[in-house]
Write a protein that holds these residues in place. Structure first.
Motif, mmCIF file in Angstrom:
data_model
loop_
_atom_site.group_PDB
_atom_site.id
_atom_site.type_symbol
_atom_site.label_atom_id
_atom_site.label_comp_id
_atom_site.label_asym_id
_atom_site.label_seq_id
_atom_site.Cartn_x
_atom_site.Cartn_y
_atom_site.Cartn_z
ATOM 1 N N ASP A 83 34.308 37.989 31.891
ATOM 2 C CA ASP A 83 35.532 38.120 32.680
ATOM 3 C C ASP A 83 35.328 38.847 34.005
ATOM 4 O OD1 ASP A 83 36.956 36.849 30.637
ATOM 5 O OD2 ASP A 83 37.340 38.752 29.606
ATOM 6 N N PRO A 114 41.756 42.644 35.091
ATOM 7 C CA PRO A 114 42.608 41.551 35.577
ATOM 8 C C PRO A 114 44.061 41.797 35.190
ATOM 9 C CG PRO A 114 41.339 40.858 33.662
ATOM 10 C CD PRO A 114 40.844 42.214 34.023
ATOM 11 N N LEU A 115 44.987 41.467 36.110
ATOM 12 C CA LEU A 115 46.410 41.708 35.885
ATOM 13 C C LEU A 115 47.226 40.430 35.755
ATOM 14 C CD1 LEU A 115 46.971 44.665 38.378
ATOM 15 C CD2 LEU A 115 46.456 44.779 35.939
ATOM 16 N N ASP A 116 46.583 39.261 35.883
ATOM 17 C CA ASP A 116 47.280 37.992 35.667
ATOM 18 C C ASP A 116 46.285 36.947 35.182
ATOM 19 O OD1 ASP A 116 45.843 37.412 37.934
ATOM 20 O OD2 ASP A 116 47.570 37.089 39.224
ATOM 21 N N ASP A 117 46.809 35.867 34.628
ATOM 22 C CA ASP A 117 45.950 34.814 34.071
ATOM 23 C C ASP A 117 45.189 34.054 35.148
ATOM 24 O OD1 ASP A 117 46.827 35.491 31.542
ATOM 25 O OD2 ASP A 117 48.463 34.007 31.543
ATOM 26 N N GLU A 118 45.733 34.014 36.367
ATOM 27 C CA GLU A 118 45.075 33.275 37.454
ATOM 28 C C GLU A 118 43.967 34.089 38.123
ATOM 29 O OE1 GLU A 118 48.386 33.711 37.245
ATOM 30 O OE2 GLU A 118 48.818 31.732 36.353
ATOM 31 N N ASP A 119 43.804 35.344 37.728
ATOM 32 C CA ASP A 119 42.799 36.234 38.290
ATOM 33 C C ASP A 119 42.966 36.401 39.801
ATOM 34 O OD1 ASP A 119 40.718 38.015 38.295
ATOM 35 O OD2 ASP A 119 39.152 36.482 38.389
ATOM 36 N N THR A 120 44.207 36.577 40.236
ATOM 37 C CA THR A 120 44.470 36.836 41.657
ATOM 38 C C THR A 120 44.763 38.307 41.917
ATOM 39 O OG1 THR A 120 46.848 36.371 41.386
ATOM 40 C CG2 THR A 120 45.399 34.511 41.962
ATOM 41 N N ARG A 121 44.941 39.102 40.839
ATOM 42 C CA ARG A 121 45.223 40.531 41.001
ATOM 43 C C ARG A 121 44.340 41.316 40.043
ATOM 44 N NH1 ARG A 121 50.180 42.233 39.294
ATOM 45 N NH2 ARG A 121 50.436 40.425 37.901
ATOM 46 N N ARG A 122 43.757 42.368 40.547
ATOM 47 C CA ARG A 122 42.942 43.247 39.711
ATOM 48 C C ARG A 122 43.145 44.706 40.119
ATOM 49 N NH1 ARG A 122 38.343 41.274 36.445
ATOM 50 N NH2 ARG A 122 38.296 38.998 36.586
ATOM 51 N N TYR A 169 43.122 48.434 44.206
ATOM 52 C CA TYR A 169 43.986 47.335 43.744
ATOM 53 C C TYR A 169 44.001 46.257 44.807
ATOM 54 C CZ TYR A 169 48.288 44.682 42.916
ATOM 55 O OH TYR A 169 49.184 43.660 42.737
ATOM 56 N N THR A 171 45.146 41.883 45.681
ATOM 57 C CA THR A 171 45.576 40.519 45.414
ATOM 58 C C THR A 171 44.878 39.650 46.456
ATOM 59 O OG1 THR A 171 47.479 40.493 46.923
ATOM 60 C CG2 THR A 171 47.823 41.470 44.746
#
Length: 335
Positions: A83, A114-122, A169, A171
């Motif tokens: 991941d 990761p903060l969303d399923d699309e991996d656009t935010r970490r 952080y 996006t």
């Protein structure tokens, strides 16, 4: 001429010791730090996902004898983990100011959540550890008494371990980070910076806190705007504020600049009330020769009385990306 240069070297050293409260000096700051976040935050390691190498050289106050010269190289990327959660980084830097020299090596570790399923935010947490060799070259100093034992006959040096911590952080269009550099600076035994009983603690770096944030705004299909800022605080000297703005043209050329000044966020008892702000302006150009290679240049001009005594500051940088299938023009890394 040599005697004059050595006199100026000694003057610079005394100025550093006199104007930096707490007997410590400010950290090196690159104008192009916005293209290499690892220099101010260990949690940035692995942000681009692919391995990335950055080299930079800065000549400050060109034409001024003993002026600061700084060079560094860093590499960071993702470890072979599930991941893409682990980022690693390595940074080496050498900084010279008159008779002073600091050589540092730091390793960084970042855990990226990761903060969303699309991996656009970490949300990333980073730590760094390393060592710095502080040195003073006595041959570069001019002194009155040839038998002054306070002046090293050659180069006197010592190795000091240190650490850093950061949170980052991001996006696809926004980032924010906070970090603490030189964590151990407040607790380092000052006796390590000595030569025959004389203390040279003024050459050590002091603890700094950085706050950075920025965003990307789409102006047209071929034009984007990237405003950002950085606040640097050492809790002893004036608070430093960097305001930056860049235009990205056709995903190939960055053109922009920055303005650096001191701001008063709160009262500091150790500072005089009428302290003059230190202001500097920079213009920068970054060119992507291809999707792997970035070439950058920055020119800084002091907007102070010192402007007439030196030729500004020059900074060049090279960035090289080792791309894989993770990187594409449809998924660029703007920060």
């Amino acid at each position: 001429m040599m005697q004059r240069k050595r006199t100026i070297y000694m003057t610079l050293l005394l100025l550093v010791a006199a104007v930096i409260p707490g007997k410590a000096q400010q950290n090196v700051q690159f104008s192009q730090y916005v293209f290499n976040g690892l220099s101010v935050n260990p949690a940035y390691a692995g942000y681009k996902q692919d391995w990335y190498m950055n080299a930079i050289y800065r000549h400050q106050w060109a034409g001024f004898p003993g002026a600061p010269r700084t060079g560094g190289i860093s590499v960071d990327g993702l470890a072979n983990s599930r991941d893409n959660k682990v980022g690693l980084g390595l940074q080496m830097m050498v900084d010279r100011l008159g008779p002073q020299e600091a050589l540092s090596i730091y390793g960084s570790y970042s855990y990226r959540i990761p903060l969303d399923d699309e991996d656009t935010r970490r949300l990333c947490f980073g730590i760094g550890a390393g060592v710095t060799q502080y040195a003073i070259d006595g041959a570069a100093l001019q002194y009155v008494d040839n038998d002054d034992e306070a002046i090293p006959t050659g180069k006197a040096s010592t190795w000091i371990p240190d650490a850093r911590f950061g949170i980052y952080y991001y996006t696809s269009r926004f980032y924010a980070g906070v970090s603490v550099m030189d964590l151990f600076a407040l607790y380092t035994d000052a006796t390590r910076y000595s030569w025959k009983g004389n203390n040279y603690a003024a050459i050590r770096k002091t603890q700094h806190v950085y706050f950075t944030t920025g965003t990307m705004l789409t102006l047209s299909p071929v034009l984007q705007l990237k405003p950002s800022l950085m606040v640097k605080e050492d809790f002893k000297g004036p608070t430093s504020l960097d305001l930056n703005a860049f235009l990205l043209i056709n995903e190939k050329i960055w053109i922009g600049g920055s303005y650096r000044t001191n701001v008063k966020l709160w009262n500091k008892d150790n500072l005089i009330d009428d302290l003059t702000a230190v202001n500097a302006a920079s213009v920068m150009v970054e060119f992507y020769a291809n999707e792997r290679l970035r070439i950058g240049y920055a020119y800084d001009l002091n907007v102070t009385r010192m402007a007439g005594y030196q030729g500004g500051s020059h900074e060049i940088s090279l960035g090289f990306l080792f791309p894989s299938k993770k990187y594409s023009l449809t998924n660029p890394r703007y920060f």
